[in-house]
Scaffold this motif. Structure first.
Motif, PDB file in Angstrom:
ATOM      1  N   CYS A  15      -5.716   0.360   4.808  1.00 22.70           N
ATOM      2  CA  CYS A  15      -5.263   2.024   3.795  1.00 22.70           C
ATOM      3  C   CYS A  15      -5.447   1.986   5.704  1.00 22.70           C
ATOM      4  CB  CYS A  15      -7.149   1.757   3.746  1.00 22.70           C
ATOM      5  SG  CYS A  15      -7.617   3.574   3.165  1.00 22.70           S
TER       6      CYS A  15
ATOM      7  N   ARG B  88      -5.934  -6.411  -0.137  1.00 23.71           N
ATOM      8  CA  ARG B  88      -7.163  -5.430   0.841  1.00 23.71           C
ATOM      9  C   ARG B  88      -7.328  -6.462   1.649  1.00 23.71           C
ATOM     10  NH1 ARG B  88      -9.223  -3.299  -5.288  1.00 23.71           N
ATOM     11  NH2 ARG B  88      -7.225  -1.299  -5.138  1.00 23.71           N
TER      12      ARG B  88
ATOM     13  N   ALA C 189       1.333  -1.186   0.219  1.00 18.79           N
ATOM     14  CA  ALA C 189       0.196  -0.025   0.015  1.00 18.79           C
ATOM     15  C   ALA C 189       1.085   1.454  -0.057  1.00 18.79           C
ATOM     16  CB  ALA C 189      -1.021   0.190   1.388  1.00 18.79           C
TER      17      ALA C 189
ATOM     18  N   VAL D 248      -4.046   7.779  -2.682  1.00 15.77           N
ATOM     19  CA  VAL D 248      -4.302   6.687  -1.805  1.00 15.77           C
ATOM     20  C   VAL D 248      -4.404   5.234  -2.629  1.00 15.77           C
ATOM     21  CG1 VAL D 248      -5.324   5.040  -0.370  1.00 15.77           C
ATOM     22  CG2 VAL D 248      -5.144   7.817  -0.581  1.00 15.77           C
TER      23      VAL D 248
ATOM     24  N   VAL E 108      -4.199   0.316  -2.042  1.00 13.70           N
ATOM     25  CA  VAL E 108      -4.111  -1.044  -1.802  1.00 13.70           C
ATOM     26  C   VAL E 108      -4.851  -1.791  -3.244  1.00 13.70           C
ATOM     27  CG1 VAL E 108      -4.886  -1.804   0.617  1.00 13.70           C
ATOM     28  CG2 VAL E 108      -4.731  -0.054   0.348  1.00 13.70           C
TER      29      VAL E 108
END
Length: 159
Positions: free
Chosen positions: A101, A96, A67, A89, A91
């Motif tokens: 995040c 995930r 990430a 941003v 990921v």
């Protein structure tokens, strides 16, 4: 256990991880659906390194780039204090669902507090309800100076 830290632009491994994750994001429909240009791949890290107001938060899981949050310091004239804009941003799909995040944003907030910032900003697409829900959960919201004038909009003019 994820390793989350502010990247060192002079570290080639960090630079490669940033490019890899940003390219992953760029190829996603939410990032425009096109890979990073050859120019961006070849120059991004050195250009970020030239800017003392830029920093990237990287997350590695088992040594693999998982990430990224690319951030730029701005300035709020009304508050007369710096602010941090989270510009990118990402990921990686493979990572995930692991709260990465949230962990990225915790690190960004730590840096923002250390810099004496008044707020953290970001942009999110109207058609990305998953990101919107994540950001709301982390305390972000759209803003309006006056409810009768509506919410602020983010516009651009390409040069």
């Amino acid at each position: 256990m994820p390793d989350i830290f502010v990247a060192d632009y002079s570290n080639p491994d960090h630079g490669q991880a940033i490019i890899e994750l940003l390219d992953h994001y760029a190829k996603d429909p939410m990032g425009g659906g096109m890979p990073l240009s050859t120019f961006a791949r070849g120059h991004l890290i050195q250009e970020l390194a030239k800017r003392p107001f830029a920093f990237s938060v990287l997350c590695l899981v088992d040594g693999q780039p998982a990430a990224l949050a690319n951030c730029l310091e701005g300035f709020s004239t009304f508050a007369c204090k710096p602010l941090i804009n989270i510009h990118d941003v990402v990921v990686n799909e493979s990572f995930r669902g692991q709260s990465l995040c949230r962990k990225l944003f915790e690190k960004v907030e730590q840096v923002a507090i250390e810099k004496g910032c008044c707020k953290i900003t970001l942009e999110v697409l109207e058609g990305n309800p998953v990101a919107q829900a994540a950001y709301r959960k982390l305390g972000f919201e759209g803003y309006a100076l006056d409810e009768h004038l509506g919410h602020a909009l983010f516009w651009e003019k390409k040069l």
